[in-house]
Write an enzyme that holds these catalytic residues in place. Structure first.
Site, PDB file in Angstrom:
ATOM      1  N   HIS A 158       0.829  -1.208   0.000  1.00  0.00           N
ATOM      2  CA  HIS A 158       0.000   0.000   0.000  1.00  0.00           C
ATOM      3  C   HIS A 158       0.863   1.258   0.000  1.00  0.00           C
ATOM      4  CE1 HIS A 158      -3.393   2.662   1.042  1.00  0.00           C
ATOM      5  NE2 HIS A 158      -2.518   3.262   1.843  1.00  0.00           N
ATOM      6  N   GLU A 159       1.906   1.264   0.829  1.00  0.00           N
ATOM      7  CA  GLU A 159       2.783   2.440   0.884  1.00  0.00           C
ATOM      8  C   GLU A 159       3.548   2.606  -0.429  1.00  0.00           C
ATOM      9  OE1 GLU A 159       2.281   4.542   3.066  1.00  0.00           O
ATOM     10  OE2 GLU A 159       1.067   3.243   4.336  1.00  0.00           O
ATOM     11  N   HIS A 207       1.597   4.591  -2.871  1.00  0.00           N
ATOM     12  CA  HIS A 207       1.745   6.048  -2.793  1.00  0.00           C
ATOM     13  C   HIS A 207       2.995   6.513  -3.545  1.00  0.00           C
ATOM     14  CE1 HIS A 207      -1.614   6.715  -0.206  1.00  0.00           C
ATOM     15  NE2 HIS A 207      -1.134   5.999   0.783  1.00  0.00           N
TER      16      HIS A 207
END
Length: 226
Positions: free
Chosen positions: A100-101, A104
């Site tokens: 998920h990170e 980004h």
């Protein structure tokens, strides 16, 4: 001024309940899948490195930081910071949060518009969060003109929370796509990753709902002063 019970507070009750539920949900879901090891056995750091490389991103550092659920991507310094459980862990929760990170970081590299807008809103949101309530209180005590300024400042924080939603949902979508296409987790494990990321997303939904309802409450109070 308002004395005793403020009936407009009723507007906040659903948002408060949702916030408490979201906090409990993300905590219990993360801890549950922190105990479920991914079959491939990759660590969060390895997943992050692989996904960054797969997307042609070679200028982002991966660091381990202290704290629980303190994982984040810093676009200013281009650093992916992962908590110990995520960085070194091989659980479903670890690889899902790491992915998920990275989502980004991919957004940043590709110039994802909502992320750019959110970055521009950061100083506005910080200013609104720190000064809004000073003006709002002054508005009740001194003059409605200060209340208007406070509501305007608070609006910046609300906009930040709203723009955060597509940023977080999109990062999760990129994470799931990367986990699946890169064979980082087995197909039957993807549904577990979705549960982890959906629980995390709920906290942002709750934050946005609370901000919007607080804004509505302030507008109601402002109208009552006319």
């Amino acid at each position: 001024m308002y004395y005793g019970f403020d009936p407009t507070f009723i507007l906040m009750i659903p948002a408060i309940i949702l916030t408490l539920y979201a906090q409990m949900k993300v905590k219990t879901t993360f801890e549950k899948y922190l105990r479920v090891q991914s079959k491939r056995g990759y660590t969060g750091a390895q997943v992050a490195e692989y996904m960054l490389h797969s997307n042609g991103i070679d200028n982002v550092r991966i660091e381990m930081v202290q704290g629980h659920l303190s994982d984040h991507y810093d676009p200013r310094s281009k650093v992916l910071r992962l908590s110990r459980d995520v960085y070194a862990g091989t659980s479903i929760a670890s690889v899902s949060v790491a992915a998920h990170e990275v989502g980004h970081a991919i957004q940043h590299a590709h110039g994802y518009a909502p992320l750019q807008i959110r970055s521009m809103l950061v100083p506005v949101a910080n200013l609104g969060s720190s000064l809004a309530w000073i003006f709002i209180m002054a508005g009740f005590i001194i003059s409605p003109a200060f209340l208007d300024i406070g509501i305007l400042l608070f609006l910046g924080a609300v906009l930040f929370q709203i723009v955060t939603l597509p940023v977080e949902f999109n990062a999760s979508s990129r994470a799931l796509a990367g986990l699946e296409s890169g064979s980082i987790v087995y197909p039957d494990e993807i549904r577990y990753s979705k549960r982890v990321l959906n629980a995390a997303a709920l906290t942002y939904v709750a934050a946005a709902a609370a901000a919007v309802m607080q804004l509505i409450r302030l507008l109601v109070l402002r109208n009552q002063r006319d």
